[in-house]
Motif scaffolding. Structure first.
Motif, PDB file in Angstrom:
ATOM      1  N   VAL A 185       0.910  -0.721   0.010  1.00 36.36           N
ATOM      2  CA  VAL A 185      -0.103   0.250   0.403  1.00 36.36           C
ATOM      3  C   VAL A 185       1.105   0.912  -0.066  1.00 36.36           C
ATOM      4  O   VAL A 185       0.778   1.994  -0.448  1.00 36.36           O
ATOM      5  CB  VAL A 185      -0.666   0.326   0.937  1.00 36.36           C
ATOM      6  CG1 VAL A 185      -1.789   1.165   1.105  1.00 36.36           C
ATOM      7  CG2 VAL A 185      -2.300  -0.990   1.503  1.00 36.36           C
ATOM      8  N   ARG A 230       1.047   3.712  -2.661  1.00 38.29           N
ATOM      9  CA  ARG A 230       0.719   5.399  -2.819  1.00 38.29           C
ATOM     10  C   ARG A 230       1.859   6.696  -2.852  1.00 38.29           C
ATOM     11  O   ARG A 230       1.904   7.000  -2.971  1.00 38.29           O
ATOM     12  CB  ARG A 230       0.052   5.726  -1.122  1.00 38.29           C
ATOM     13  CG  ARG A 230      -0.751   5.431  -0.804  1.00 38.29           C
ATOM     14  CD  ARG A 230      -1.754   4.868   0.697  1.00 38.29           C
ATOM     15  NE  ARG A 230      -2.969   4.103   0.452  1.00 38.29           N
ATOM     16  CZ  ARG A 230      -3.143   4.459   1.888  1.00 38.29           C
ATOM     17  NH1 ARG A 230      -2.330   5.069   2.572  1.00 38.29           N
ATOM     18  NH2 ARG A 230      -4.581   3.531   2.182  1.00 38.29           N
ATOM     19  N   SER A 238      -3.018   0.708  -3.843  1.00 38.85           N
ATOM     20  CA  SER A 238      -2.221   2.082  -2.939  1.00 38.85           C
ATOM     21  C   SER A 238      -3.848   1.286  -1.785  1.00 38.85           C
ATOM     22  O   SER A 238      -3.583   1.713  -1.156  1.00 38.85           O
ATOM     23  CB  SER A 238      -2.997   2.362  -3.650  1.00 38.85           C
ATOM     24  OG  SER A 238      -3.770   2.888  -4.122  1.00 38.85           O
ATOM     25  N   THR A 239      -4.396   0.211  -1.895  1.00 40.61           N
ATOM     26  CA  THR A 239      -5.889   0.260  -1.226  1.00 40.61           C
ATOM     27  C   THR A 239      -5.910  -0.941  -0.550  1.00 40.61           C
ATOM     28  O   THR A 239      -5.100  -2.170  -0.938  1.00 40.61           O
ATOM     29  CB  THR A 239      -7.482  -0.024  -2.861  1.00 40.61           C
ATOM     30  OG1 THR A 239      -7.364  -1.588  -3.198  1.00 40.61           O
ATOM     31  CG2 THR A 239      -7.710   1.168  -3.001  1.00 40.61           C
ATOM     32  N   THR A 240      -6.175  -1.145   0.888  1.00 41.86           N
ATOM     33  CA  THR A 240      -5.601  -2.194   1.854  1.00 41.86           C
ATOM     34  C   THR A 240      -6.024  -3.496   0.928  1.00 41.86           C
ATOM     35  O   THR A 240      -5.354  -4.666   1.352  1.00 41.86           O
ATOM     36  CB  THR A 240      -6.686  -1.455   2.653  1.00 41.86           C
ATOM     37  OG1 THR A 240      -6.031  -0.639   3.643  1.00 41.86           O
ATOM     38  CG2 THR A 240      -6.339  -3.495   3.547  1.00 41.86           C
ATOM     39  N   LYS A 241      -7.558  -3.445   0.284  1.00 38.00           N
ATOM     40  CA  LYS A 241      -8.305  -4.625  -0.134  1.00 38.00           C
ATOM     41  C   LYS A 241      -7.491  -5.194  -0.938  1.00 38.00           C
ATOM     42  O   LYS A 241      -7.501  -6.346  -1.597  1.00 38.00           O
ATOM     43  CB  LYS A 241      -9.512  -4.849  -0.754  1.00 38.00           C
ATOM     44  CG  LYS A 241     -10.210  -6.237  -0.919  1.00 38.00           C
ATOM     45  CD  LYS A 241     -11.537  -5.900  -1.707  1.00 38.00           C
ATOM     46  CE  LYS A 241     -12.038  -6.670  -1.751  1.00 38.00           C
ATOM     47  NZ  LYS A 241     -13.678  -6.337  -2.193  1.00 38.00           N
TER      48      LYS A 241
END
Length: 454
Positions: free
Chosen positions: A303, A307, A316-319
């Motif tokens: 992540v 970013r 960059s999204t946690t999922k």
């Protein structure tokens, strides 16, 4: 947790809790497989100085560079550039992913002692895979490790460890057995024994760098340094006690032949089956809690790098980062189990990957610490120690580490080109060449059977 409210003793408990994991439960067998009692004690003395210096590197950098808050890789990126920073973060992430496979393997192999079905490698592989995807499914639906779970897992691992130390010290330790072949029988040179023990000592200290994470919440900045020393010495005391006492119960050869949950086997030899059950319960609860935590946290480097523009933005999204981590965990399950890698092999390869940010962060501190002789000495000790660990490692794991790093170059190059940025400078091209050569040697070695993951 509000800003600047964390006391010294809370910091100490956080450091101990984040450092003591599954490794200590397998320590008697790990150490016994490579070292005599004398080499073991010498190895811990070297590791004590070296790993404390590494812990202080991150603590010093957290104070000197408070604006660098993108994880341990951010220091490397600031000092040595984007690609070396990326390599460091990628290595730390892969180490965490491999550690997940090791944790789960230890969990189910311990259950296998009581449930024979888990003794089958393919049943074990399916169980590890299922647990990884089940936890990912839970994370996507809001699963979080509650505070009560942290308390339970901390107690679950410390109670059997302390019980082991007390019971073995008073009921099972034999000084005569401990001093027999104190330096080994001469068949393995002392230096070889010392090199063999090194990566295991690093493995059980993984997480000590986390002390720097809490520096912003400390009531006083000086508290972080105090807590680092107290927490580190507490962890070191537990590790040395478990290692030393085990040699007073069983011979080195007997320790080397134990299963992965070797602490339980040593206690069982002292007090009977209930000792093994006690440690096994503690191990399973501890590893289960650690598995949930690390599957949440191991996505963080991905992540942060996404970013920071070092990986595709969609990561960059946690999922998405957790999905990628779970897919790679599954890939390593297949690779490790097809190659019949042992828990020890997984541990040593994961440790090599963790060493990347340790080495580069230490070098960064050396580069910026010309104004402070104490900081400079800490950085030099940590750099020499970390580089010596690479030298001490089995070349198999170093080459396989290069092979593991190489796939990460593809998304890195793709991202740099998409952002119209220069891909590599001259120094980075040199590092890429080293990685490629190491990876090619690893592929050739795996193909002809000259390289084997133990």
């Amino acid at each position: 947790m509000s800003t600047r409210t964390v006391s010294v003793w809370t910091l100490v408990s956080l450091i101990i809790g984040s450092t003591i994991g599954s490794g200590i439960f397998a320590l008697p067998q790990n150490i016994g497989s490579v070292a005599s009692p004398g080499a073991m004690l010498t190895g811990w003395a070297i590791a004590g100085v070296g790993m404390l210096s590494v812990a202080f590197v991150f603590q010093i950098l957290a104070v000197r560079k408070p604006h660098l808050d993108s994880g341990v890789y951010s220091y490397v990126r600031a000092g040595l550039g984007d690609f070396i920073g990326f390599t460091s973060g990628w290595g730390y992430w892969l180490g965490s992913v491999m550690a997940q496979v090791g944790y789960a393997t230890l969990f189910f192999s311990t259950l296998g002692y009581y449930v024979p079905a888990f003794s089958n490698r393919w049943v074990l592989a399916i169980a590890v895979s299922a647990m990884s995807w089940l936890i990912f499914w839970g994370l996507t639906r809001g699963l979080r490790q509650a505070a009560v779970m942290n308390v339970v897992t901390t107690v679950a691992k410390l109670v059997p460890i302390l019980a082991f130390i007390v019971l073995v010290a008073f009921l099972g330790f034999s000084w005569d057995r401990f001093t027999t072949d104190f330096w080994g029988d001469g068949s393995i040179p002392f230096g070889t024994q010392l090199k063999g023990i090194m990566l295991y000592t690093v493995w059980v200290f993984i997480g000590i760098e986390g002390a720097s994470v809490y520096s912003k919440q400390a009531r006083e900045r000086s508290d972080v340094g105090k807590a680092t020393i107290i927490g580190f010495l507490s962890v070191l005391g537990l590790l040395v006690a478990v290692s030393t006492l085990s040699y007073g119960v069983l011979s080195q050869e007997e320790l080397a032949a134990l299963p992965d949950n070797s602490m339980g086997a040593v206690l069982e030899a002292v007090v009977g089956p209930w000792g093994g059950v006690l440690v096994s319960i503690g191990l399973c609860l501890s590893v289960l809690g650690a598995y949930v935590s690390w599957q949440m946290l191991c996505a963080e480097p991905i992540v942060l790098m996404a970013r920071d523009g070092l990986l595709p933005k969609r990561l960059s999204t946690t999922k998405n980062a957790q999905l990628l981590s779970t897919i790679v965990i599954q890939l390593f399950v297949v690779l490790f189990f097809v190659s019949e890698a042992s828990y020890n092999g997984m541990v040593q390869l994961a440790t090599i990957m963790y060493l990347l940010p340790y080495i580069f962060s230490s070098i960064y501190l050396v580069l910026i610490a010309r104004d402070n002789h104490v900081h400079l000495v800490v950085g030099l000790i940590a750099s020499v120690y970390s580089l010596w660990l690479i030298y001490a490692a089995d070349p198999v794991y170093v080459l396989l580490g290069a092979l593991a790093v190489l796939p990460g170059v593809v998304p890195y190059v793709w991202t740099r080109r998409a952002n119209n940025e220069k891909v590599f400078n001259t120094f980075e091209w040199f590092i890429v060449a080293i990685v490629v050569v190491g990876a090619v040697v690893a592929v050739v070695g795996l193909a002809n059977g000259s390289l084997v993951l133990e």
